[in-house]
Write an enzyme that holds these catalytic residues in place. Structure first.
Site: not given
Ligand code: GFB
Length: 404
Positions: A52-53, A55, A262, A347
């Site tokens: 579930p992690e 990017f 953000h 973004d």
């Molecule tokens: O990147 P990420 O690890 O950040 O995971 P967190 C969030 C994903 O949500 C991103 C989408 O990789 C994007 O696919 N996303 C989030 C966005 N914000 C944006 C945005 O502003 N624009 C766009 N286009 N896409 C953690 C996760 O997320 O949050 C964990 O890694 C878990 O698995 C946790 O879900 C609650 O650190 O924010």
């Protein structure tokens, strides 16, 4: 001609043929897989991350492995890191994302290679003789039940117990695993070498739950050198720059006429309610921040994974008090080309160049923007700002400043 001369001439001819089939960079053409002598001597590590992690958390896991492999290279070790493809990420909703994607879709792999000995998985596929990629040993890493034994957190690992690999081998059915080992693990990533050294004949070693081992050292010059090498794919940079020029008429690294936010929603807003504000709270905080920073700014760029209805409401409330709200909305063609991962990077790039940035508390998406701004040279007071919850405590975000 004597037999000896004929043998010598044949050997010479063989040498010429072997060297001429090798390309300059030491790799072979697909048809001539076995000609790569470097490949025969190399050993490879690949890792997978808790499914579930997202990017940006995965980008940090990459850095831990890349630094480990870069350090090993300095000790003349012949290990390479295989870049695990991007596949079926939980947060990627568009159907265009349903296949394993190489790192070159999102990053400048040449730049990654300057820092660490990394290869794409397809490069490895092109070198193995059979079409089956056999991983010698898969170590499934697991957390200890109690991280603090006798009140102390120390590096340790221990083989044994039951475990399952909960990944999907990136959807490939031609990857197989010869042996799976369960390992309880805690502490610095460099301790993985102790595990690897137990089976010195292994050529392909994999770690599942690569997020469990930690950075040996966080925030050092080496950390930042690695971070700087994570340049984005050139097409994504160019799309983001075109947007910034079109809407903010800015061609510089640092643009002084827009603020970026953000605004992380979805699972974050559900599971971390105490850290994120309501729509009305977000509007108030953005308004206050701009009044304090520079009341002449009217342009706000919002990056978000929020639902359309939430974004429309946020935009309406900000416009009502005089701001001009901008979002990057990809065309269908852009979404097909860049995929959800590329759109998110666009973004992030647009957020990175803004005069002032406000992020979401403890989101790795926000952290990566903050690092990018450190690399670009922004004053850190314009970077380490967060949205607070409507009520209750609002912890000041940590400032991870660049070390050059
Ligand atoms: O990147 P990420 O690890 O950040 O995971 P967190 C969030 C994903 O949500 C991103 C989408 O990789 C994007 O696919 N996303 C989030 C966005 N914000 C944006 C945005 O502003 N624009 C766009 N286009 N896409 C953690 C996760 O997320 O949050 C964990 O890694 C878990 O698995 C946790 O879900 C609650 O650190 O924010």
């Amino acid at each position: 001609m004597s037999i000896k001369m004929i043998i010598n001439l044949s050997l010479l001819l063989l040498c010429v043929i072997l060297t001429s089939t090798e390309k300059q960079d030491g790799y072979c053409d697909l048809k001539e897989k076995t000609c790569d002598r470097d490949f025969l001597n190399e050993k490879f590590i690949i890792y997978d991350v808790n499914p579930p992690e997202g990017f940006n958390l995965r980008r940090d896991v990459y850095m831990r492995f890349a630094i480990m492999l870069s350090d090993a290279r300095q000790h003349n070790e012949n290990w390479k890191l295989i870049l695990p493809p991007w596949y079926s990420l939980y947060h990627w909703k568009a159907k265009q994302n349903d296949y394993p994607m190489p790192w070159s879709n999102f990053f400048d792999v040449k730049s990654l290679k300057k820092f660490a000995p990394v290869v794409e998985l397809h490069e490895v596929f092109s070198k193995i003789d059979s079409n089956i990629f056999k991983i010698d040993r898969l170590y499934v890493l697991q957390n200890y039940d109690d991280a603090f034994e006798n009140g102390e957190f120390r590096d340790k690992w221990e083989i044994g117990g039951d475990c399952d690999y909960d990944g999907s081998l990136w959807g490939y059915n031609n990857i197989t695993v010869k042996k799976t080992i369960c390992v309880k693990y805690q502490g610095r990533i460099s301790k993985l070498w102790e595990l690897i050294s137990l089976n010195p004949a292994d050529k392909f070693v994999m770690f599942a739950h690569g997020e469990i081992p930690l950075h040996d050292q966080y925030g050092t010059k080496t950390f930042w050198d690695c971070r700087k090498s994570m340049k984005f794919n050139k097409n994504l940079i160019s799309r983001a720059k075109k947007y910034i020029y079109k809407y903010f008429n800015c061609n510089n690294k640092i643009c002084n006429n827009y603020v970026s936010v953000h605004w992380r929603r979805q699972d974050f807003a559900r599971s971390r309610k105490k850290d994120v504000p309501s729509i009305g709270g977000t509007v108030k905080q953005i308004d206050n921040a701009i009044k304090n920073y520079n009341p002449h700014i009217v342009n706000i760029f919002i990056a978000s994974d929020g639902q359309n209805s939430e974004l429309i409401e946020l935009e309406k409330q900000l416009s009502d008090i005089g701001f001009k709200v901008h979002l990057y909305l990809p065309t269908q063609l852009e979404l097909d080309t860049f995929k959800d991962g590329g759109v998110a990077i666009i973004d992030q790039i647009i957020c990175s160049h803004a005069a002032y940035f406000i992020g979401t508390y403890e989101s790795t998406f926000t952290f990566r923007i903050q690092e990018e701004r450190e690399i670009l040279g922004f004053d850190s007071s314009t970077t380490f700002n967060r949205l607070c919850p409507d009520n209750g405590r609002c912890e000041v975000p940590s400032k991870w400043k660049i070390v050059n």
